[in-house]
Design a protein around this motif. Structure first.
Motif, PDB file in Angstrom:
ATOM      1  N   HIS A 113      27.620  -5.373 -14.959  1.00  0.00           N
ATOM      2  CA  HIS A 113      27.033  -6.646 -14.530  1.00  0.00           C
ATOM      3  C   HIS A 113      27.860  -7.843 -15.008  1.00  0.00           C
ATOM      4  O   HIS A 113      28.048  -8.804 -14.259  1.00  0.00           O
ATOM      5  N   ALA A 136      24.655 -13.736 -16.483  1.00  0.00           N
ATOM      6  CA  ALA A 136      24.715 -12.291 -16.674  1.00  0.00           C
ATOM      7  C   ALA A 136      23.833 -11.850 -17.834  1.00  0.00           C
ATOM      8  O   ALA A 136      23.094 -10.859 -17.726  1.00  0.00           O
ATOM      9  N   LEU A 140      20.493  -9.502 -17.499  1.00  0.00           N
ATOM     10  CA  LEU A 140      20.431  -8.201 -18.159  1.00  0.00           C
ATOM     11  C   LEU A 140      19.222  -8.091 -19.078  1.00  0.00           C
ATOM     12  O   LEU A 140      18.627  -7.011 -19.191  1.00  0.00           O
ATOM     13  N   CYS A 143      16.384  -7.126 -16.731  1.00  0.00           N
ATOM     14  CA  CYS A 143      16.471  -5.752 -16.221  1.00  0.00           C
ATOM     15  C   CYS A 143      16.232  -4.722 -17.318  1.00  0.00           C
ATOM     16  O   CYS A 143      15.460  -3.774 -17.146  1.00  0.00           O
ATOM     17  N   SER A 168      25.880   1.598 -11.820  1.00  0.00           N
ATOM     18  CA  SER A 168      26.897   0.785 -12.479  1.00  0.00           C
ATOM     19  C   SER A 168      28.271   1.017 -11.872  1.00  0.00           C
ATOM     20  O   SER A 168      29.061   0.071 -11.736  1.00  0.00           O
ATOM     21  N   LEU A 171      28.684  -1.166  -8.887  1.00  0.00           N
ATOM     22  CA  LEU A 171      29.030  -2.548  -9.214  1.00  0.00           C
ATOM     23  C   LEU A 171      30.497  -2.663  -9.620  1.00  0.00           C
ATOM     24  O   LEU A 171      31.171  -3.640  -9.274  1.00  0.00           O
ATOM     25  N   CYS A 352      16.556  -3.042 -10.228  1.00  0.00           N
ATOM     26  CA  CYS A 352      17.760  -3.783 -10.629  1.00  0.00           C
ATOM     27  C   CYS A 352      18.455  -4.384  -9.415  1.00  0.00           C
ATOM     28  O   CYS A 352      18.916  -5.532  -9.457  1.00  0.00           O
ATOM     29  N   LEU A 356      19.091  -8.330  -8.471  1.00  0.00           N
ATOM     30  CA  LEU A 356      20.447  -8.794  -8.202  1.00  0.00           C
ATOM     31  C   LEU A 356      20.515  -9.505  -6.852  1.00  0.00           C
ATOM     32  O   LEU A 356      21.115 -10.587  -6.734  1.00  0.00           O
TER      33      LEU A 356
END
Length: 498
Positions: A113, A136, A140, A143, A168, A171, A352, A356
């Protein structure tokens, strides 16, 4: 400290946000020392564990992981990339290493992230480090602390590597492609493109939610590139091809028929309709007080950098609609194959992704709004009186909300509660006692008691009272026993039980 107090208000806000992220993550990392293997950890890690015990060779261990991936592709399910990583769970080498699971999953989630926001907001939208670091870190915190099922997100290796880890990786893939379009170095560009292709193959061979979501996002990314007429983006078709190749082998695996069993899939039209229905249902559930407070918290930060830039943000309504479709499509694999929204580990990454999408929609909308107005929070006369009261109100409201929230609904509170009451320590000791009993030599049949405590963060599943259950058989094979029984000795009646 002198420099800190002389810093600007935004820098102080950034510092405090990162500090909150660190302080709330520390209990989650500390309690990981009491984490232990369970359920599918033994089935996926059995062969690699045997190979390691016999050879202690890292090369042979990796070979065994590829063999496990191959075998499960034929006999159980298609996600070959996930099966490879699942077979490398830490207790394959030593049970004492299993606590690394939470460090790995939280590390991947945080790193992916931070990189994604840095590249998108910093390199493309002109945000300064204080902007994208604050965004960020705050994102986080939300989340990590409000995961629907944190044990499957961070502490149960097989479930978390199959979903959190792969999400992840997706991303990281998107970040690599954005960096590739920005770089002017051929060597660096080639390395980024190679890494993107590898990540695309991994995402395509992961859980069906990520495997479907990745090409959808790559197509949306390609649409933006076409809009801005970036010819270099044609190279991004290569990672898309690798993703689709992985998805093809994932979907066509012979083992999928075994995993599907006797469940009849829905029709595609019904599955798509139900996906949007579930998307609306969970949207209402997940837009809680903490999410709304974080939107209010980040709005001035976002406005601070979008109001200073001259970038275009066309068609915000279309962008918001497409992002909602991208979120809704994450329900489709589970709805189509199982008939419902999905297991808790599935909902973890969908939540999540929803957050986002919503944060990116907010940034895009505020960017569009900034292009239509001259109002800016960069004016000191406006910032000082307004923002101080703004953030004070948010802080007070957050503290009040936390006071009325149950401990297990906030991940760090759950960790502190389990540590303070001794549930985590007792669970750890009972696991060690069970492992000692199972490790006795010259014994083919073992009886073990159930756990007297089942901490919300650490406990995922137990053995069965039926010794023929697959979980008992997997544990028996792991420890070289013929039969493993579990006897229900303890009655679980305290509040810290799932």
């Amino acid at each position: 400290m002198k420099r800190y107090f002389q810093a600007s208000g935004l820098a102080r806000l950034c510092f405090l946000t990162v500090l909150v992220l660190i302080l709330t993550t520390l209990p989650l990392l500390y309690i990981a020392r009491y984490d232990h293997s369970s359920a599918d950890d033994y089935t996926y890690g059995n062969y690699t564990h045997q190979v390691w015990e016999e050879t202690h060779s890292p090369v042979r261990l990796i070979g065994a992981a590829f063999q496990t991936s191959h075998d499960f592709w034929y006999t159980y399910q298609g996600p070959f990339a996930s099966a490879f990583f699942m077979s490398l769970q830490p207790s394959v080498i030593s049970e004492r290493l299993y606590g690394l699971t939470a460090w790995l999953m939280l590390g991947m989630l945080i790193a992916s992230h931070f990189l994604f926001f840095k590249v998108l907001l910093g390199d493309y939208l002109g945000a300064k480090p204080v902007h994208y670091i604050t965004i960020a870190a705050a994102f986080l915190v939300l989340c990590i602390q409000t995961m629907p099922d944190p044990v499957e997100a961070y502490y149960w290796y097989v479930g978390s590597v199959h979903y959190t880890f792969m999400y992840s990786c997706m991303l990281f893939l998107l970040s690599c492609l954005m960096l590739f379009l920005k770089t002017s170095s051929r060597i660096r560009g080639a390395l980024l493109l190679f890494l993107a292709c590898l990540l695309g193959l991994i995402c395509g061979g992961s859980n069906f939610i990520t495997a479907l979501q990745t090409p959808v996002l790559l197509c949306l990314f390609g649409g933006f590139c076409l809009f801005y007429r970036n010819r270099k983006a044609l190279w991004c078709l290569l990672p898309l091809g690798f993703t689709l190749t992985g998805l093809y082998f994932n979907v066509t695996a012979p083992g999928n028929t075994v995993r599907q069993g006797e469940i009849s899939p829905l029709s595609p039209v019904t599955a798509i309709y139900d996906s949007f229905r579930y998307a609306v249902t969970y949207f209402k559930e997940w837009t809680n007080i903490y999410f709304l407070l974080l939107l209010l918290f980040l709005t001035p930060v976002i406005w601070h950098f979008v109001s200073r830039s001259h970038r275009r943000y066309p068609l915000p309504g279309l962008v918001i609609f497409l992002s909602f479709c991208g979120y809704a499509c994450m329900f489709t694999p589970s709805v189509y194959s199982l008939g419902f929204a999905g297991y808790a580990r599935v909902l973890n990454i969908i939540m999540c992704a929803l957050y986002l999408f919503l944060f990116l929609d907010l940034i895009y909308f505020l960017g569009w709004l900034a292009s239509k107005t001259t109002v800016s929070v960069s004016n000191p006369a406006f910032r000082k009186p307004f923002l101080q009261s703004w953030y004070t109100g948010i802080a007070v409201t957050t503290l009040v909300a936390l006071f009325f929230t149950k401990p297990d609904q906030i991940t760090s509170f759950s960790a502190v509660n389990a540590l303070y009451k001794g549930y985590a320590q007792s669970y750890h000791q009972e696991n060690l006692d069970r492992i000692s009993m199972l490790s006795l030599e010259g014994v083919d049949e073992v009886w073990v008691p159930n756990f007297s405590v089942e901490p919300h963060l650490l406990f995922f599943d137990n053995l069965d009272t039926d010794e023929t259950c697959w979980k008992n058989q997997a544990v028996a094979e792991w420890f070289g026993k013929k039969v493993v029984h579990m006897v229900e000795v303890y009655q679980l009646d305290h509040e810290n039980v799932q």
